[in-house]
Design a protein around this motif. Structure first.
Motif, PDB file in Angstrom:
ATOM      1  N   MET A   1       9.265 -63.112 -26.143  1.00  0.00           N
ATOM      2  CA  MET A   1      10.501 -63.047 -25.369  1.00  0.00           C
ATOM      3  C   MET A   1      10.880 -64.443 -24.873  1.00  0.00           C
ATOM      4  O   MET A   1      10.033 -65.315 -24.716  1.00  0.00           O
ATOM      5  CB  MET A   1      10.291 -62.142 -24.149  1.00  0.00           C
ATOM      6  N   ASP A  20       5.332 -61.009 -24.339  1.00  0.00           N
ATOM      7  CA  ASP A  20       5.841 -59.946 -23.465  1.00  0.00           C
ATOM      8  C   ASP A  20       4.813 -59.676 -22.371  1.00  0.00           C
ATOM      9  O   ASP A  20       3.620 -59.533 -22.670  1.00  0.00           O
ATOM     10  CB  ASP A  20       6.064 -58.646 -24.252  1.00  0.00           C
ATOM     11  N   ARG A  29       7.520 -52.336 -17.548  1.00  0.00           N
ATOM     12  CA  ARG A  29       8.166 -53.476 -18.214  1.00  0.00           C
ATOM     13  C   ARG A  29       9.592 -53.075 -18.563  1.00  0.00           C
ATOM     14  O   ARG A  29       9.840 -51.957 -19.030  1.00  0.00           O
ATOM     15  CB  ARG A  29       7.424 -53.905 -19.481  1.00  0.00           C
ATOM     16  N   ARG A  31      13.311 -54.159 -20.467  1.00  0.00           N
ATOM     17  CA  ARG A  31      14.100 -55.002 -21.379  1.00  0.00           C
ATOM     18  C   ARG A  31      15.374 -55.345 -20.609  1.00  0.00           C
ATOM     19  O   ARG A  31      16.210 -54.471 -20.363  1.00  0.00           O
ATOM     20  CB  ARG A  31      14.405 -54.242 -22.670  1.00  0.00           C
ATOM     21  N   GLU A  68      10.913 -50.066 -20.727  1.00  0.00           N
ATOM     22  CA  GLU A  68      10.391 -49.889 -22.099  1.00  0.00           C
ATOM     23  C   GLU A  68       8.902 -49.590 -22.125  1.00  0.00           C
ATOM     24  O   GLU A  68       8.399 -49.147 -23.145  1.00  0.00           O
ATOM     25  CB  GLU A  68      10.758 -51.066 -23.015  1.00  0.00           C
ATOM     26  N   GLU A  69       8.183 -49.824 -21.035  1.00  0.00           N
ATOM     27  CA  GLU A  69       6.766 -49.433 -21.021  1.00  0.00           C
ATOM     28  C   GLU A  69       6.344 -49.115 -19.587  1.00  0.00           C
ATOM     29  O   GLU A  69       6.750 -49.807 -18.652  1.00  0.00           O
ATOM     30  CB  GLU A  69       5.896 -50.563 -21.590  1.00  0.00           C
ATOM     31  N   GLU A 122      14.172 -62.126 -21.116  1.00  0.00           N
ATOM     32  CA  GLU A 122      14.497 -60.922 -21.894  1.00  0.00           C
ATOM     33  C   GLU A 122      13.671 -59.730 -21.445  1.00  0.00           C
ATOM     34  O   GLU A 122      14.087 -58.576 -21.595  1.00  0.00           O
ATOM     35  CB  GLU A 122      14.286 -61.193 -23.384  1.00  0.00           C
ATOM     36  N   LYS A 123      12.483 -59.998 -20.905  1.00  0.00           N
ATOM     37  CA  LYS A 123      11.625 -58.900 -20.412  1.00  0.00           C
ATOM     38  C   LYS A 123      11.102 -59.296 -19.041  1.00  0.00           C
ATOM     39  O   LYS A 123      10.858 -60.489 -18.780  1.00  0.00           O
ATOM     40  CB  LYS A 123      10.412 -58.710 -21.336  1.00  0.00           C
TER      41      LYS A 123
END
Ligand SMILES: NC(=O)c1ccc[n+]([C@@H]2O[C@H](COP(=O)([O-])OP(=O)(O)OC[C@H]3O[C@@H](n4cnc5c(N)ncnc54)[C@H](O)[C@@H]3O)[C@@H](O)[C@H]2O)c1
Ligand SMILES: [Zn+2]
Ligand SMILES: [Zn+2]
Length: 340
Positions: A1, A20, A29, A31, A68-69, A122-123
């Protein structure tokens, strides 16, 4: 990222490729889709304040994106949920401040983009309990400025105890001020907006300011006093002289709410006048999770308008310069999908 990193105070930020980040227990996490540039990020990157972040770090506390996680133990958020990550990244939940509805004063708090990496990436990671769900109908680009500029000024208006028919001075119509003005109108107040650039004064008129004061040409205190003086003045300009000017325009019993955080400066509080006039000076720092919920609710109901321009993260250094020149729409929001 990709992330924009402060490697040393006062130096340009560096766009870096990083792995990431992995969410720990209780974290998620995200995005990132949109990330606002708050003037606080500039103070952070310059090392302006007595308690400093430790470079290298990623600034940004108006990051909005999709989960996303999930880290261990996170059950109330799901993959794909849109959340916002404010300055109050985490508080202890046990101290007298947390337990009395003042989590913003928690001494154990961790601040996003300051005490841990933030949204110029980005993350990003967030503590799930402090990642604020963004309601349907609020776009990520609107949600980003609301996550700090919105919640901070919404809270400042509560702290100012603004009532209908009162006169409220909004000093500085930038990222924070353009929303402060709208919350003051929603509270039913008559609003005097103060700034030093033509664009911001024009914006204040567009957003419904009842009185517009150009601090370059007019004596702010005298102008406010012509209207009886302000019941409350919200100091949002990064300039100690602007605090004094707004304070000079208070009526008896009036309240100066200090929000902007210039690197240096003190204001004089004359003892005699303060006692006789019964005025007060109050500091106000961001807002709670509940305040942010209310800010999003108001926006989802169509009651506020967020003024912003989008830019790619690669423009971070030019963007900071533009904010310092006052040469932007009310807020810059980085578009983390630009060029994808
Ligand atoms: N207390 C908090 O919780 C909190 C939260 C967020 C930001 N802040 C601080 O608030 C400040 C403002 O942040 P922002 O993102 O809105 O900044 P900004 O740069 O977007 O806005 C500042 C505005 O003040 C105007 N201004 C400059 N000099 C002035 C003067 N003499 N009189 C009137 N207006 C003047 C500028 O033209 C600009 O419109 C920063 O110091 C930031 O760190 C505090
Ligand atoms: Zn901020
Ligand atoms: Zn606490």
């Amino acid at each position: 990222m990709k992330a924009a990193v402060v490697r040393a105070f006062g130096e340009p930020l560096v766009i870096e490729e990083r792995p990431d980040p992995e969410p720990g227990p209780g974290q998620v996490r995200i995005r990132v889709e949109a990330s606002g540039l708050c003037h606080t990020d500039i103070h952070a990157a310059h090392g302006d304040w007595p308690v400093k972040p430790t470079p290298p770090f990623v600034p940004g506390h108006e990051g909005v994106g999709l989960v996303e996680e999930l880290g261990d133990g996170v059950t109330h958020l799901g993959v794909g949920d849109r959340v916002a990550v404010p300055w109050l990244g985490k508080a202890c939940g046990r101290c007298e401040h947390c337990l009395s509805g003042w989590e913003t004063l928690c001494e154990q708090q961790i601040n996003t983009g300051y005490g841990c990496d933030g949204g110029y990436a980005e993350k990003m990671l967030a503590w799930a309990d402090f990642a604020q769900p963004v309601p349907e109908g609020v776009t990520p680009f609107d949600a980003a400025p609301l996550t700090c500029a919105g919640v901070t000024t919404y809270k400042a208006l509560k702290v100012a105890d603004v009532r209908p028919a009162q006169l409220v001075a909004i000093s500085g119509v930038g990222g924070l001020g353009h929303l402060a003005l709208q919350y003051a109108k929603i509270a039913g107040a008559t609003v005097a907006a103060i700034d030093v650039t033509d664009d911001k004064l024009a914006l204040a008129r567009e957003l419904g300011a009842d009185l517009v004061i150009d601090a370059r040409k007019q004596d702010v205190g005298k102008e406010l006093k012509k209207h009886g003086g302000a019941h409350a003045a919200i100091a949002l300009a990064v300039n100690p002289a602007a605090f004094e000017a707004a304070s000079a325009g208070l009526r008896r019993g009036g309240r100066l709410v200090m929000v902007a955080l210039p690197a240096h400066g003190t204001i004089q509080v004359p003892i005699f006048d303060t006692v006789l006039n019964g005025t007060s000076v109050i500091g106000s720092i961001v807002g709670t999770r509940q305040d942010l919920t209310e800010v999003f609710q108001l926006h989802a109901a169509g009651r506020t308008k967020v003024i912003y321009e989008t830019r790619p993260l690669a423009s971070v250094n030019e963007s900071i310069d533009a904010v310092l020149r006052g040469d932007i729409k009310a807020r810059i929001v980085f578009d983390l999908y630009a060029g994808k």
